[in-house]
Design an enzyme around this catalytic site. Structure first.
Site, PDB file in Angstrom:
ATOM      1  N   ARG A   1      66.985  -0.468  38.458  1.00 42.52           N
ATOM      2  CA  ARG A   1      67.533   0.927  38.409  1.00 42.52           C
ATOM      3  C   ARG A   1      66.870   1.512  39.906  1.00 42.52           C
ATOM      4  O   ARG A   1      65.827   1.328  40.376  1.00 42.52           O
ATOM      5  CB  ARG A   1      66.644   1.854  37.271  1.00 42.52           C
ATOM      6  CG  ARG A   1      67.218   1.549  35.868  1.00 42.52           C
ATOM      7  CD  ARG A   1      66.421   1.978  34.708  1.00 42.52           C
ATOM      8  NE  ARG A   1      65.866   3.624  35.087  1.00 42.52           N
ATOM      9  CZ  ARG A   1      65.288   4.082  33.861  1.00 42.52           C
ATOM     10  NH1 ARG A   1      65.074   3.559  32.754  1.00 42.52           N
ATOM     11  NH2 ARG A   1      64.601   5.325  34.261  1.00 42.52           N
TER      12      ARG A   1
ATOM     13  N   ARG B   1      61.542  15.852  26.591  1.00 43.81           N
ATOM     14  CA  ARG B   1      60.723  15.736  27.722  1.00 43.81           C
ATOM     15  C   ARG B   1      60.227  16.874  27.967  1.00 43.81           C
ATOM     16  O   ARG B   1      59.502  16.982  29.060  1.00 43.81           O
ATOM     17  CB  ARG B   1      61.238  14.992  28.856  1.00 43.81           C
ATOM     18  CG  ARG B   1      61.341  13.575  29.215  1.00 43.81           C
ATOM     19  CD  ARG B   1      61.890  13.215  29.959  1.00 43.81           C
ATOM     20  NE  ARG B   1      61.650  11.749  30.882  1.00 43.81           N
ATOM     21  CZ  ARG B   1      62.419  10.689  30.566  1.00 43.81           C
ATOM     22  NH1 ARG B   1      62.972  10.497  29.415  1.00 43.81           N
ATOM     23  NH2 ARG B   1      62.263   9.693  31.428  1.00 43.81           N
TER      24      ARG B   1
ATOM     25  N   ARG C   1      58.535  10.605  39.457  1.00 48.86           N
ATOM     26  CA  ARG C   1      58.669  10.577  38.069  1.00 48.86           C
ATOM     27  C   ARG C   1      57.382  10.846  37.335  1.00 48.86           C
ATOM     28  O   ARG C   1      57.181  11.221  36.235  1.00 48.86           O
ATOM     29  CB  ARG C   1      59.618   9.393  37.641  1.00 48.86           C
ATOM     30  CG  ARG C   1      60.836   9.603  37.898  1.00 48.86           C
ATOM     31  CD  ARG C   1      61.453   8.181  37.847  1.00 48.86           C
ATOM     32  NE  ARG C   1      61.810   7.645  36.535  1.00 48.86           N
ATOM     33  CZ  ARG C   1      61.513   6.349  36.223  1.00 48.86           C
ATOM     34  NH1 ARG C   1      61.359   5.298  37.044  1.00 48.86           N
ATOM     35  NH2 ARG C   1      61.706   5.943  34.805  1.00 48.86           N
TER      36      ARG C   1
ATOM     37  N   LYS D   1      58.008   2.128  26.123  1.00 48.00           N
ATOM     38  CA  LYS D   1      58.525   2.909  25.228  1.00 48.00           C
ATOM     39  C   LYS D   1      59.921   1.965  24.623  1.00 48.00           C
ATOM     40  O   LYS D   1      60.164   1.817  23.731  1.00 48.00           O
ATOM     41  CB  LYS D   1      58.891   4.285  25.230  1.00 48.00           C
ATOM     42  CG  LYS D   1      57.884   5.266  25.566  1.00 48.00           C
ATOM     43  CD  LYS D   1      58.389   6.624  25.883  1.00 48.00           C
ATOM     44  CE  LYS D   1      59.398   6.993  26.953  1.00 48.00           C
ATOM     45  NZ  LYS D   1      58.621   6.642  28.340  1.00 48.00           N
TER      46      LYS D   1
ATOM     47  N   ARG E   1      60.377  -3.875  36.532  1.00 48.55           N
ATOM     48  CA  ARG E   1      61.458  -3.802  35.597  1.00 48.55           C
ATOM     49  C   ARG E   1      63.002  -3.995  35.967  1.00 48.55           C
ATOM     50  O   ARG E   1      63.383  -3.628  37.046  1.00 48.55           O
ATOM     51  CB  ARG E   1      61.442  -2.269  34.865  1.00 48.55           C
ATOM     52  CG  ARG E   1      62.527  -2.026  33.845  1.00 48.55           C
ATOM     53  CD  ARG E   1      62.151  -0.865  33.031  1.00 48.55           C
ATOM     54  NE  ARG E   1      62.247   0.485  33.589  1.00 48.55           N
ATOM     55  CZ  ARG E   1      62.063   1.448  33.071  1.00 48.55           C
ATOM     56  NH1 ARG E   1      61.647   1.557  31.953  1.00 48.55           N
ATOM     57  NH2 ARG E   1      62.090   2.878  33.858  1.00 48.55           N
TER      58      ARG E   1
HETATM   59  P1  AMP Z   1      64.513   7.280  31.280  1.00 49.51           P
HETATM   60  O1  AMP Z   1      65.703   6.032  31.395  1.00 49.51           O
HETATM   61  O2  AMP Z   1      63.991   7.832  29.954  1.00 49.51           O
HETATM   62  O3  AMP Z   1      63.291   6.897  32.266  1.00 49.51           O
HETATM   63  O4  AMP Z   1      65.479   8.616  32.120  1.00 49.51           O
HETATM   64  C1  AMP Z   1      66.006   8.157  33.318  1.00 49.51           C
HETATM   65  C2  AMP Z   1      66.289   9.615  33.973  1.00 49.51           C
HETATM   66  O5  AMP Z   1      67.003  10.274  33.419  1.00 49.51           O
HETATM   67  C3  AMP Z   1      65.130  10.654  33.868  1.00 49.51           C
HETATM   68  O6  AMP Z   1      64.345  10.516  35.230  1.00 49.51           O
HETATM   69  C4  AMP Z   1      65.722  11.841  34.203  1.00 49.51           C
HETATM   70  O7  AMP Z   1      66.404  12.107  35.206  1.00 49.51           O
HETATM   71  C5  AMP Z   1      66.860  11.702  33.285  1.00 49.51           C
HETATM   72  N1  AMP Z   1      66.479  12.041  31.664  1.00 49.51           N
HETATM   73  C6  AMP Z   1      66.428  11.143  30.612  1.00 49.51           C
HETATM   74  N2  AMP Z   1      65.970  11.693  29.617  1.00 49.51           N
HETATM   75  C7  AMP Z   1      65.617  13.082  29.740  1.00 49.51           C
HETATM   76  C8  AMP Z   1      65.355  14.316  29.147  1.00 49.51           C
HETATM   77  N3  AMP Z   1      64.918  14.299  28.083  1.00 49.51           N
HETATM   78  N4  AMP Z   1      65.335  15.577  30.074  1.00 49.51           N
HETATM   79  C9  AMP Z   1      65.546  15.733  31.183  1.00 49.51           C
HETATM   80  N5  AMP Z   1      66.141  14.675  31.988  1.00 49.51           N
HETATM   81  C10 AMP Z   1      66.193  13.258  31.310  1.00 49.51           C
END
Ligand code: AMP
Length: 214
Positions: free
Chosen positions: A155, A88, A166, A13, A122
């Site tokens: 990360r 989410r 996740r 994404k 990544r």
């Molecule tokens: P991402 O970079 O989108 O994979 O997000 C990294 C982490 O941030 C996720 O594993 C969650 O812990 C938190 N996170 C990001 N977006 C959300 C969301 N919309 N709702 C809840 N937690 C989020």
């Protein structure tokens, strides 16, 4: 255009979004990037989010919704944005629906082994979260972002223990959004199993076609 990109962690994404932002001049709002920025700056919100992020869990809805709403209320958000990583959960999607209607939701799909390969290779940049991959999307200079020259790193939540968690969280809490938006008639699905490094044009054309056919 108000666009949401859905799909499992590691589906690509963020990578496709970087291209869409350039082509259509959209504002990129990534909830994960917003959380990482807060973590880096050691804000109260960042400190609250940290333990959830480290565990590969979702940050509670009220914290996340408040953060994204605040971002959407700034002047530069207007009617042209792409939301990546938010919503989410159904609760988040309902809250978003009250703030603004959406034009299109794209759900990206890929096979599980492809997703795991993308997540475990990544690397992203410290400054802005630009995305690379150790094998498939290499920077010009090893370890350095092509765009802003900052350091590339893996990360913590892309390490094997957190990846598994996740993916489970995605299945349980986020995948119900597919039906939620299908029922609203604004969902399109795109499968991308090819490597972005070698199939970029083909992949992006597939995505542009869906956006422009809308
Ligand atoms: P991402 O970079 O989108 O994979 O997000 C990294 C982490 O941030 C996720 O594993 C969650 O812990 C938190 N996170 C990001 N977006 C959300 C969301 N919309 N709702 C809840 N937690 C989020």
């Amino acid at each position: 255009m108000k666009l949401v990109v859905l799909g499992s962690p590691g589906v690509g994404k963020g990578t496709y979004t970087q291209e869409l932002v350039q082509k259509y001049g959209l504002l990129h709002i990534s909830s994960g990037d917003l959380f990482r920025e807060n973590l880096k700056n050691e804000t109260e919100l960042g400190i609250r989010a940290k333990s959830f992020m480290d565990a590969g869990q979702l940050v509670p809805d009220e914290v996340t919704i408040g953060m994204v709403k605040e971002r959407l209320s700034r002047d530069d958000a207007n009617d042209n944005f792409i939301l990546d990583g938010f919503p989410r959960t159904i609760v988040q999607a309902e809250a978003l629906g009250i703030v603004t209607p959406l034009d299109l939701v794209i759900n990206f799909k890929a096979d599980r082994e492809v997703i795991i390969g993308r997540l475990s290779g990544r690397i992203i940049c410290r400054k802005s979260g630009h995305i690379y991959h150790l094998k498939n999307i290499k920077p010009q200079r090893e370890g350095i972002c092509d765009i802003d020259g900052s350091e590339l790193y893996q990360r913590d939540d892309d390490k094997p223990e957190a990846i598994e968690k996740r993916l489970v969280v995605y299945e349980e809490q986020t995948s119900p959004l597919i039906d939620f938006y299908k029922e609203k008639g604004i969902l399109r699905e795109i499968t991308v199993n090819e490597d972005f490094g070698t199939h970029k044009e083909e992949i992006m054309n597939r995505i542009y076609k869906v956006i422009e056919g809308k």
